[in-house]
Design a protein around this motif. Structure first.
Motif, PDB file in Angstrom:
ATOM      1  N   MET A 213      35.092  -5.814  42.121  1.00 57.99           N
ATOM      2  CA  MET A 213      34.954  -6.510  40.593  1.00 57.99           C
ATOM      3  C   MET A 213      36.319  -5.593  39.718  1.00 57.99           C
ATOM      4  SD  MET A 213      32.231  -6.423  37.050  1.00 57.99           S
ATOM      5  CE  MET A 213      31.518  -7.697  38.039  1.00 57.99           C
ATOM      6  N   THR A 214      37.385  -5.999  38.910  1.00 55.47           N
ATOM      7  CA  THR A 214      38.304  -5.266  38.610  1.00 55.47           C
ATOM      8  C   THR A 214      38.442  -5.115  36.626  1.00 55.47           C
ATOM      9  OG1 THR A 214      40.055  -7.593  37.608  1.00 55.47           O
ATOM     10  CG2 THR A 214      40.001  -7.092  39.614  1.00 55.47           C
ATOM     11  N   LEU A 215      38.469  -3.921  36.196  1.00 55.61           N
ATOM     12  CA  LEU A 215      38.945  -3.808  34.993  1.00 55.61           C
ATOM     13  C   LEU A 215      39.524  -5.119  34.573  1.00 55.61           C
ATOM     14  CD1 LEU A 215      39.991  -0.341  34.756  1.00 55.61           C
ATOM     15  CD2 LEU A 215      37.318  -1.165  33.943  1.00 55.61           C
ATOM     16  N   PHE A 216      40.036  -5.454  34.538  1.00 58.91           N
ATOM     17  CA  PHE A 216      40.800  -6.892  33.847  1.00 58.91           C
ATOM     18  C   PHE A 216      38.742  -7.885  33.788  1.00 58.91           C
ATOM     19  CE2 PHE A 216      42.641 -11.024  33.788  1.00 58.91           C
ATOM     20  CZ  PHE A 216      43.193 -10.943  32.992  1.00 58.91           C
ATOM     21  N   LEU A 217      38.588  -7.498  34.809  1.00 58.80           N
ATOM     22  CA  LEU A 217      37.945  -8.771  34.468  1.00 58.80           C
ATOM     23  C   LEU A 217      36.850  -8.559  33.053  1.00 58.80           C
ATOM     24  CD1 LEU A 217      36.018 -11.892  35.414  1.00 58.80           C
ATOM     25  CD2 LEU A 217      35.465 -10.376  37.806  1.00 58.80           C
ATOM     26  N   LEU A 218      36.009  -7.449  34.062  1.00 61.55           N
ATOM     27  CA  LEU A 218      35.151  -7.045  32.711  1.00 61.55           C
ATOM     28  C   LEU A 218      35.361  -6.844  30.729  1.00 61.55           C
ATOM     29  CD1 LEU A 218      34.634  -3.382  33.919  1.00 61.55           C
ATOM     30  CD2 LEU A 218      32.839  -5.026  33.946  1.00 61.55           C
TER      31      LEU A 218
ATOM     32  N   MET B 151      26.768  -7.704  30.025  1.00 62.67           N
ATOM     33  CA  MET B 151      26.846  -6.459  30.537  1.00 62.67           C
ATOM     34  C   MET B 151      26.623  -5.587  30.826  1.00 62.67           C
ATOM     35  SD  MET B 151      30.700  -7.142  29.361  1.00 62.67           S
ATOM     36  CE  MET B 151      30.784  -5.780  30.214  1.00 62.67           C
ATOM     37  N   LEU B 152      25.589  -5.676  31.022  1.00 62.83           N
ATOM     38  CA  LEU B 152      24.883  -4.210  31.576  1.00 62.83           C
ATOM     39  C   LEU B 152      24.779  -4.542  32.917  1.00 62.83           C
ATOM     40  CD1 LEU B 152      21.670  -2.823  29.643  1.00 62.83           C
ATOM     41  CD2 LEU B 152      23.498  -1.583  30.131  1.00 62.83           C
ATOM     42  N   PRO B 153      24.083  -5.670  33.448  1.00 60.42           N
ATOM     43  CA  PRO B 153      24.578  -6.272  34.896  1.00 60.42           C
ATOM     44  C   PRO B 153      25.749  -5.787  35.339  1.00 60.42           C
ATOM     45  CG  PRO B 153      23.808  -7.062  33.839  1.00 60.42           C
ATOM     46  CD  PRO B 153      23.369  -6.809  32.343  1.00 60.42           C
ATOM     47  N   LEU B 154      26.975  -6.241  34.589  1.00 59.91           N
ATOM     48  CA  LEU B 154      28.580  -6.166  35.239  1.00 59.91           C
ATOM     49  C   LEU B 154      29.088  -4.646  34.787  1.00 59.91           C
ATOM     50  CD1 LEU B 154      30.145  -9.339  33.208  1.00 59.91           C
ATOM     51  CD2 LEU B 154      29.611  -8.783  35.528  1.00 59.91           C
ATOM     52  N   LEU B 155      28.276  -3.567  34.580  1.00 57.67           N
ATOM     53  CA  LEU B 155      28.976  -2.289  34.710  1.00 57.67           C
ATOM     54  C   LEU B 155      28.213  -2.040  35.296  1.00 57.67           C
ATOM     55  CD1 LEU B 155      28.915  -1.819  30.294  1.00 57.67           C
ATOM     56  CD2 LEU B 155      30.653  -1.270  32.479  1.00 57.67           C
ATOM     57  N   ILE B 156      26.662  -2.684  35.559  1.00 59.37           N
ATOM     58  CA  ILE B 156      26.155  -1.737  36.897  1.00 59.37           C
ATOM     59  C   ILE B 156      27.106  -1.907  38.332  1.00 59.37           C
ATOM     60  CG2 ILE B 156      24.448  -1.118  38.443  1.00 59.37           C
ATOM     61  CD1 ILE B 156      22.393  -1.815  35.598  1.00 59.37           C
ATOM     62  N   PHE B 157      26.716  -3.378  38.395  1.00 58.71           N
ATOM     63  CA  PHE B 157      28.457  -3.736  39.486  1.00 58.71           C
ATOM     64  C   PHE B 157      29.556  -3.233  39.861  1.00 58.71           C
ATOM     65  CE2 PHE B 157      25.682  -8.678  38.968  1.00 58.71           C
ATOM     66  CZ  PHE B 157      24.402  -7.583  39.610  1.00 58.71           C
ATOM     67  N   TYR B 158      30.049  -3.302  38.570  1.00 65.21           N
ATOM     68  CA  TYR B 158      31.158  -2.252  38.873  1.00 65.21           C
ATOM     69  C   TYR B 158      31.282  -0.660  39.168  1.00 65.21           C
ATOM     70  CZ  TYR B 158      35.104  -0.125  37.347  1.00 65.21           C
ATOM     71  OH  TYR B 158      36.586   0.686  36.964  1.00 65.21           O
ATOM     72  N   GLY B 159      30.371  -0.548  39.431  1.00 68.71           N
ATOM     73  CA  GLY B 159      29.658   1.258  40.357  1.00 68.71           C
ATOM     74  C   GLY B 159      29.281   2.161  39.144  1.00 68.71           C
ATOM     75  N   LEU B 160      28.621   1.679  37.726  1.00 70.01           N
ATOM     76  CA  LEU B 160      28.082   2.580  36.976  1.00 70.01           C
ATOM     77  C   LEU B 160      26.627   2.740  37.107  1.00 70.01           C
ATOM     78  CD1 LEU B 160      29.587   1.831  33.325  1.00 70.01           C
ATOM     79  CD2 LEU B 160      30.843   3.736  35.448  1.00 70.01           C
TER      80      LEU B 160
ATOM     81  N   THR C 212      21.865   4.342  33.932  1.00 71.37           N
ATOM     82  CA  THR C 212      22.153   5.242  32.713  1.00 71.37           C
ATOM     83  C   THR C 212      23.054   5.263  32.243  1.00 71.37           C
ATOM     84  OG1 THR C 212      21.939   7.291  33.898  1.00 71.37           O
ATOM     85  CG2 THR C 212      19.572   6.140  32.807  1.00 71.37           C
ATOM     86  N   VAL C 213      24.401   5.489  32.886  1.00 70.40           N
ATOM     87  CA  VAL C 213      25.981   5.834  32.411  1.00 70.40           C
ATOM     88  C   VAL C 213      26.659   4.082  32.408  1.00 70.40           C
ATOM     89  CG1 VAL C 213      27.903   6.271  32.493  1.00 70.40           C
ATOM     90  CG2 VAL C 213      26.839   7.321  33.902  1.00 70.40           C
ATOM     91  N   ALA C 214      26.114   2.661  32.618  1.00 66.87           N
ATOM     92  CA  ALA C 214      26.054   2.009  32.277  1.00 66.87           C
ATOM     93  C   ALA C 214      25.646   1.597  31.162  1.00 66.87           C
ATOM     94  CB  ALA C 214      25.849   0.885  33.088  1.00 66.87           C
ATOM     95  N   ASN C 215      24.651   2.015  30.475  1.00 69.48           N
ATOM     96  CA  ASN C 215      23.871   2.062  29.233  1.00 69.48           C
ATOM     97  C   ASN C 215      24.617   2.849  28.268  1.00 69.48           C
ATOM     98  OD1 ASN C 215      21.412   1.688  27.167  1.00 69.48           O
ATOM     99  ND2 ASN C 215      20.353   2.870  28.235  1.00 69.48           N
ATOM    100  N   GLY C 216      25.138   4.013  27.952  1.00 67.92           N
ATOM    101  CA  GLY C 216      25.691   4.738  27.531  1.00 67.92           C
ATOM    102  C   GLY C 216      27.115   4.602  26.878  1.00 67.92           C
ATOM    103  N   THR C 217      27.713   3.796  28.482  1.00 67.55           N
ATOM    104  CA  THR C 217      29.196   3.119  28.536  1.00 67.55           C
ATOM    105  C   THR C 217      28.894   1.693  27.462  1.00 67.55           C
ATOM    106  OG1 THR C 217      29.721   3.770  29.557  1.00 67.55           O
ATOM    107  CG2 THR C 217      31.190   2.598  29.408  1.00 67.55           C
ATOM    108  N   ASN C 218      27.774   0.788  27.797  1.00 67.98           N
ATOM    109  CA  ASN C 218      28.195   0.220  26.916  1.00 67.98           C
ATOM    110  C   ASN C 218      28.020   0.532  25.473  1.00 67.98           C
ATOM    111  OD1 ASN C 218      28.373  -3.074  26.670  1.00 67.98           O
ATOM    112  ND2 ASN C 218      25.753  -2.843  25.772  1.00 67.98           N
ATOM    113  N   ARG C 219      27.786   1.378  24.591  1.00 66.49           N
ATOM    114  CA  ARG C 219      27.805   2.013  23.550  1.00 66.49           C
ATOM    115  C   ARG C 219      28.599   1.146  22.611  1.00 66.49           C
ATOM    116  NH1 ARG C 219      22.080   2.288  22.731  1.00 66.49           N
ATOM    117  NH2 ARG C 219      20.117   1.385  24.554  1.00 66.49           N
ATOM    118  N   ILE C 220      29.818   2.149  23.033  1.00 64.15           N
ATOM    119  CA  ILE C 220      31.329   1.847  22.691  1.00 64.15           C
ATOM    120  C   ILE C 220      31.841   0.704  22.218  1.00 64.15           C
ATOM    121  CG2 ILE C 220      33.538   2.607  23.417  1.00 64.15           C
ATOM    122  CD1 ILE C 220      31.297   5.474  22.528  1.00 64.15           C
ATOM    123  N   SER C 221      31.618  -0.304  23.016  1.00 63.51           N
ATOM    124  CA  SER C 221      31.935  -0.989  23.001  1.00 63.51           C
ATOM    125  C   SER C 221      30.689  -1.849  21.474  1.00 63.51           C
ATOM    126  CB  SER C 221      32.049  -2.238  23.799  1.00 63.51           C
ATOM    127  OG  SER C 221      30.988  -2.017  24.788  1.00 63.51           O
TER     128      SER C 221
END
Length: 243
Positions: free
Chosen positions: A1-6, A27-36, A39-48
């Motif tokens: 998975m690429t950042l462009f797809l995200l 978004m949460l499953p995709l961020l996890i599949f991306y490699g996060l 718990t980091v995916a959960n926090g990262t998702n909050r910025i957006s």
């Protein structure tokens, strides 16, 4: 998975989050599949979520869909609940948090489908503020803890507390999420649970989606919002089977 797809998926998720609900369950499953880590995916998702919801607030206010008094009454307990929820989410082991995500996805899909299959519409309004306060305290806890799916909980809570139509309800929902997310981000950042480079890409996409979502919600009205909710539920159900 690429950042462009995200980035592309984030735009769609942003539209769902503002005008309906369910974008974070994409978004949460995709961020996890991306490699996060979960718990980091959960926090990262909050910025957006912060950016898209404040853009959504601006878009709703620009179109005169705004109720300051209601916003303040409902956001105070939501903030208090989110502080507790974000803290406990940030200290959970990743394997436990991943299981919790799966459980909430199942619950959310079942409840959403059940509520949308009701033939009878209830217009009951809660008049006691202490009860409303407690309800939004619990919703705020869930929002701080996992966020995904909190939109439908807020829609239900706001309609019970105010009796608003879905357009005004979404405007209040957007303000509440935008406000308590600031507190949640502070907690996740302190605990080192945010990947800032990924967050920047996803936030840009969801910010665009958030602005478009508020615009479409006001222009298309209640029927459009209901259709988006059904689409969001379908996506979550499919994602659950593949997870």
């Amino acid at each position: 998975m690429t950042l462009f797809l995200l980035f592309l998926v984030a735009i769609v998720a942003g539209i769902f989050n503002i005008s309906a609900a369910g974008g974070s369950f994409v978004m949460l499953p995709l961020l996890i599949f991306y490699g996060l880590p979960p718990t980091v995916a959960n926090g990262t998702n909050r910025i957006s979520l912060l950016i898209q919801n404040w853009l959504g607030v601006y878009s709703f206010k620009k179109r005169n869909v705004w109720d300051f008094e209601t916003n303040i009454k409902l956001v105070i307990p939501a903030i208090l609940g989110s502080i507790i929820g974000a803290y406990y989410s940030s200290i959970l082991p990743d394997n436990q948090f991943k299981k919790i995500i799966s459980i909430f996805m199942i619950i959310f899909v079942i409840v959403s489908i059940f509520s949308n299959n009701k033939k009878k519409r209830f217009n009951y309004k809660i008049k006691s503020y202490p009860i409303v306060f407690f309800i939004f305290l619990l919703i705020g806890f869930y929002g701080g803890f996992i966020q995904a799916g909190v939109g439908l909980l807020l829609i239900a809570g706001i309609k019970l507390a105010t009796g608003y139509d879905l357009v005004k309800t979404n405007a209040v929902k957007t303000f509440i999420i935008a406000t308590y997310t600031i507190v949640a981000i502070a907690i996740f950042a302190y605990k080192g649970k945010i990947n800032w480079s990924v967050a920047a890409v996803v936030a840009t996409g969801q910010g665009i989606g958030g602005y478009l979502g508020a615009k479409l919600a006001v222009e298309k009205g209640e029927k459009y919002i209901k259709a988006l909710i059904l689409i969001a539920i379908t996506i979550m159900a499919l994602k659950l089977m593949l997870y």
